[in-house]
Enzyme design. Structure first.
Site, PDB file in Angstrom:
ATOM      1  N   GLU A   1      -6.571 -14.865   7.068  1.00 54.54           N
ATOM      2  CA  GLU A   1      -5.219 -15.278   6.714  1.00 54.54           C
ATOM      3  C   GLU A   1      -4.512 -16.006   7.862  1.00 54.54           C
ATOM      4  O   GLU A   1      -3.516 -16.697   7.647  1.00 54.54           O
ATOM      5  CB  GLU A   1      -4.391 -14.061   6.295  1.00 54.54           C
ATOM      6  CG  GLU A   1      -4.115 -13.070   7.406  1.00 54.54           C
ATOM      7  CD  GLU A   1      -3.639 -11.732   6.879  1.00 54.54           C
ATOM      8  OE1 GLU A   1      -2.583 -11.281   7.351  1.00 54.54           O
ATOM      9  OE2 GLU A   1      -4.305 -11.148   6.008  1.00 54.54           O
TER      10      GLU A   1
ATOM     11  N   ARG B   1      -7.840 -22.926   0.853  1.00 52.18           N
ATOM     12  CA  ARG B   1      -7.163 -23.226   2.113  1.00 52.18           C
ATOM     13  C   ARG B   1      -7.978 -24.163   3.008  1.00 52.18           C
ATOM     14  O   ARG B   1      -7.395 -24.917   3.785  1.00 52.18           O
ATOM     15  CB  ARG B   1      -6.823 -21.932   2.853  1.00 52.18           C
ATOM     16  CG  ARG B   1      -5.619 -21.212   2.245  1.00 52.18           C
ATOM     17  CD  ARG B   1      -5.282 -19.922   2.949  1.00 52.18           C
ATOM     18  NE  ARG B   1      -4.038 -19.370   2.414  1.00 52.18           N
ATOM     19  CZ  ARG B   1      -3.624 -18.127   2.622  1.00 52.18           C
ATOM     20  NH1 ARG B   1      -4.338 -17.305   3.362  1.00 52.18           N
ATOM     21  NH2 ARG B   1      -2.489 -17.710   2.102  1.00 52.18           N
TER      22      ARG B   1
ATOM     23  N   ARG C   1      -7.872 -17.064  -9.051  1.00 56.47           N
ATOM     24  CA  ARG C   1      -8.220 -16.190  -7.926  1.00 56.47           C
ATOM     25  C   ARG C   1      -9.198 -15.109  -8.380  1.00 56.47           C
ATOM     26  O   ARG C   1      -9.089 -14.573  -9.491  1.00 56.47           O
ATOM     27  CB  ARG C   1      -6.972 -15.557  -7.306  1.00 56.47           C
ATOM     28  CG  ARG C   1      -6.044 -16.571  -6.681  1.00 56.47           C
ATOM     29  CD  ARG C   1      -4.960 -15.904  -5.853  1.00 56.47           C
ATOM     30  NE  ARG C   1      -5.503 -15.267  -4.657  1.00 56.47           N
ATOM     31  CZ  ARG C   1      -4.770 -14.597  -3.776  1.00 56.47           C
ATOM     32  NH1 ARG C   1      -3.459 -14.483  -3.974  1.00 56.47           N
ATOM     33  NH2 ARG C   1      -5.326 -14.059  -2.717  1.00 56.47           N
TER      34      ARG C   1
ATOM     35  N   SER D   1     -11.681  -8.348   0.468  1.00 55.25           N
ATOM     36  CA  SER D   1     -11.662  -6.939   0.847  1.00 55.25           C
ATOM     37  C   SER D   1     -10.762  -6.133  -0.076  1.00 55.25           C
ATOM     38  O   SER D   1     -10.894  -4.901  -0.168  1.00 55.25           O
ATOM     39  CB  SER D   1     -11.184  -6.786   2.287  1.00 55.25           C
ATOM     40  OG  SER D   1      -9.818  -7.165   2.418  1.00 55.25           O
ATOM     41  N   GLN D   2      -9.844  -6.810  -0.775  1.00 55.76           N
ATOM     42  CA  GLN D   2      -8.933  -6.097  -1.672  1.00 55.76           C
ATOM     43  C   GLN D   2      -9.670  -5.411  -2.815  1.00 55.76           C
ATOM     44  O   GLN D   2      -9.172  -4.432  -3.370  1.00 55.76           O
ATOM     45  CB  GLN D   2      -7.870  -7.046  -2.220  1.00 55.76           C
ATOM     46  CG  GLN D   2      -6.856  -7.487  -1.185  1.00 55.76           C
ATOM     47  CD  GLN D   2      -5.815  -8.433  -1.748  1.00 55.76           C
ATOM     48  OE1 GLN D   2      -5.853  -8.818  -2.915  1.00 55.76           O
ATOM     49  NE2 GLN D   2      -4.871  -8.847  -0.911  1.00 55.76           N
TER      50      GLN D   2
ATOM     51  N   HIS E   1      -8.044 -17.904  -1.780  1.00 59.16           N
ATOM     52  CA  HIS E   1      -6.697 -17.381  -1.536  1.00 59.16           C
ATOM     53  C   HIS E   1      -5.682 -18.121  -2.415  1.00 59.16           C
ATOM     54  O   HIS E   1      -6.043 -18.625  -3.484  1.00 59.16           O
ATOM     55  CB  HIS E   1      -6.369 -17.480  -0.047  1.00 59.16           C
ATOM     56  CG  HIS E   1      -7.034 -16.421   0.781  1.00 59.16           C
ATOM     57  ND1 HIS E   1      -6.699 -16.161   2.096  1.00 59.16           N
ATOM     58  CD2 HIS E   1      -8.026 -15.547   0.481  1.00 59.16           C
ATOM     59  CE1 HIS E   1      -7.446 -15.174   2.559  1.00 59.16           C
ATOM     60  NE2 HIS E   1      -8.264 -14.797   1.599  1.00 59.16           N
TER      61      HIS E   1
ATOM     62  N   ARG F   1       0.844  -1.207   0.000  1.00 56.07           N
ATOM     63  CA  ARG F   1       0.000   0.000   0.000  1.00 56.07           C
ATOM     64  C   ARG F   1       0.875   1.250   0.000  1.00 56.07           C
ATOM     65  O   ARG F   1       0.578   2.228  -0.698  1.00 56.07           O
ATOM     66  CB  ARG F   1      -0.922  -0.008   1.219  1.00 56.07           C
ATOM     67  CG  ARG F   1      -2.113  -0.946   1.087  1.00 56.07           C
ATOM     68  CD  ARG F   1      -2.800  -1.161   2.434  1.00 56.07           C
ATOM     69  NE  ARG F   1      -4.048  -1.902   2.327  1.00 56.07           N
ATOM     70  CZ  ARG F   1      -4.112  -3.225   2.182  1.00 56.07           C
ATOM     71  NH1 ARG F   1      -3.000  -3.939   2.107  1.00 56.07           N
ATOM     72  NH2 ARG F   1      -5.291  -3.834   2.094  1.00 56.07           N
TER      73      ARG F   1
END
Length: 432
Positions: free
Chosen positions: A316, A347, A126, A173-174, A343, A35
């Site tokens: 995560e 996972r 993804r 959220s990205q 992800h 960021r």
């Protein structure tokens, strides 16, 4: 999940012979570094990113911004970032970095030229489609062949109209952070409205908002599921990067799983990093957690306790927590993390498969895992090119003989030389 190819370079996970007593220092946060790099490239003057993480993900971000024309220069371990006009065609390698795949396309709309995005094979699976659709609605020219996935092209026109856009960010959220980071440079700013299931990993959006405000950007986040960024300049601001608190998980687990003690240096008093939740999680599992004089110390109990946790905001951390739960003496239920199927790998299925391979009693649910006490044994723990899966494998190796972690080098995504640092932490030595 289909059976993966034969394991790559299985690495014997070190097992301590007694409770440990260690002090460790960790590299910088990937989330903060990437960021900071992006905002520095959008800023109205040069700035410095101090103590950045240098890993595959952050080097890919630096390379992506450099390919657009931004000056990213090494200065004694820091990065000097000099904004430049973006007026060229380029190719961006996203690798397995979600921040590169999602954060860079919104700023390419401000460039002049065609930028082609691609990455590792799994990266094409993804999710990114909702964000690309949002960019199109905001006036960015995106060509993805209707796939909503890599590879895709973004054709920059030098400016982006911006405005209000509705997006389903329940997969990541990205998607929201990506639009907010570029939004101040759009003609009308950006007003992002989320619809759908709850947004996962909200601390990462809070991180984005906090960093934008440090750059003098006006952000309105007063209403739930809405974030509005006003148009205006992005001030040049130097950043000092915190240690990566998610990467602290295996090291704190070293104290928790051995009944020993591990101190992580320079733990921030206040932070937006999701890894800070490890303090509460480990306390619930029976550990003593003390934050004093800028360091965090975890002392493990005689026996770890199982937990019932909603990890929606800190997904995560699921692999490391699941590994600790497999070592606990009572059942655990981890929930709220359906989104981590998108992800680096699925996972949830990966954890159920690999924990089960070592003898764990695991039930996979749509949004989580139930883990019950069971005798564990050595085996090869597959990682699926996922750094967090490697963390889970080495944690299990703390209490189980003959655990072989496949492709431990995948940890270089966010932690260069992890295997050496882990071995030093487990067995001790200078600096540990």
């Amino acid at each position: 999940m289909s059976e993966p190819a034969p394991p790559l370079d299985p690495w014997p996970a070190p097992r301590p012979v007694a409770p440990v007593d260690r002090v460790v220092s960790l590299p910088g946060s990937k989330s903060l570094t990437n960021r900071a790099l992006l905002l520095a490239a959008l800023a109205d003057g040069p700035s410095v990113v101090r103590r950045p993480l240098r890993s595959r993900d952050t080097l890919l971000m630096a390379a992506a911004l450099g390919s657009l024309g931004t000056g990213v220069e090494d200065r004694d371990g820091d990065w000097q970032v000099t904004p430049q006009a973006w007026d060229r065609d380029a190719d961006v390698d996203c690798g397995l970095a979600g921040t590169v795949m999602r954060f860079v396309p919104p700023v390419v709309g401000l460039a002049r030229g065609t930028v082609r995005f691609d990455g590792d094979p799994h990266m094409r699976l993804r999710p990114v489609g909702p964000m690309l659709a949002a960019l199109t609605a905001l006036g960015v020219d995106v060509a993805d062949g209707g796939r909503g996935a890599l590879p895709f092209d973004v054709r920059g026109a030098g400016s982006v109209p911006g405005g209000t856009v509705t997006i389903d960010a329940s997969a990541s959220s990205q998607f929201v952070s990506a639009l907010l980071l570029a939004g101040a440079r759009y003609d009308r700013g950006v007003d992002v409205r989320h619809v759908g299931k709850p947004v996962p990993s909200l601390p990462h959006i809070e991180m984005t908002v906090q960093m934008l405000r440090r750059h003098g950007v006006e952000v309105d986040d007063a209403d739930a599921n809405r974030w509005a960024v006003a148009p205006g300049p992005v001030a040049a601001v130097d950043h000092h990067i915190e240690p990566d608190l998610s990467n602290a998980a295996p090291f704190l687990a070293l104290g928790a799983a051995t009944g020993g003690r591990v101190t992580v240096r320079d733990w921030p008093a206040e932070t937006t990093q999701p890894g800070d939740e490890l303090r509460e999680v480990l306390t619930l599992m029976g550990c003593e957690v003390v934050h004093r004089d800028g360091d965090l110390t975890v002392s493990g109990p005689d026996r770890l306790q199982g937990v019932d946790l909603d990890l929606h905001d800190v997904g995560e951390l699921t692999p490391a927590i699941a590994a600790l739960c497999a070592l606990a003496d009572s059942p655990s239920h981890l929930r709220g993390v359906a989104h981590i199927r998108g992800h680096e790998t699925d996972r949830l299925t990966a954890l159920a498969t690999e924990l089960g391979r070592l003898g764990a009693d695991v039930t996979e649910h749509d949004d989580g895992l139930t883990i019950r006490p069971a005798p564990l044994h050595g085996a090869t723990f597959r990682t699926y090119a996922d750094h967090r899966m490697a963390h889970a494998g080495v944690i299990l190796g703390l209490a189980v003989d003959d655990v072989l972690v496949e492709d431990v080098a995948t940890t270089a995504k966010t932690f260069p030389d992890f295997a050496a640092a882990w071995s030093l932490a487990v067995h001790g030595g200078a600096g540990s």
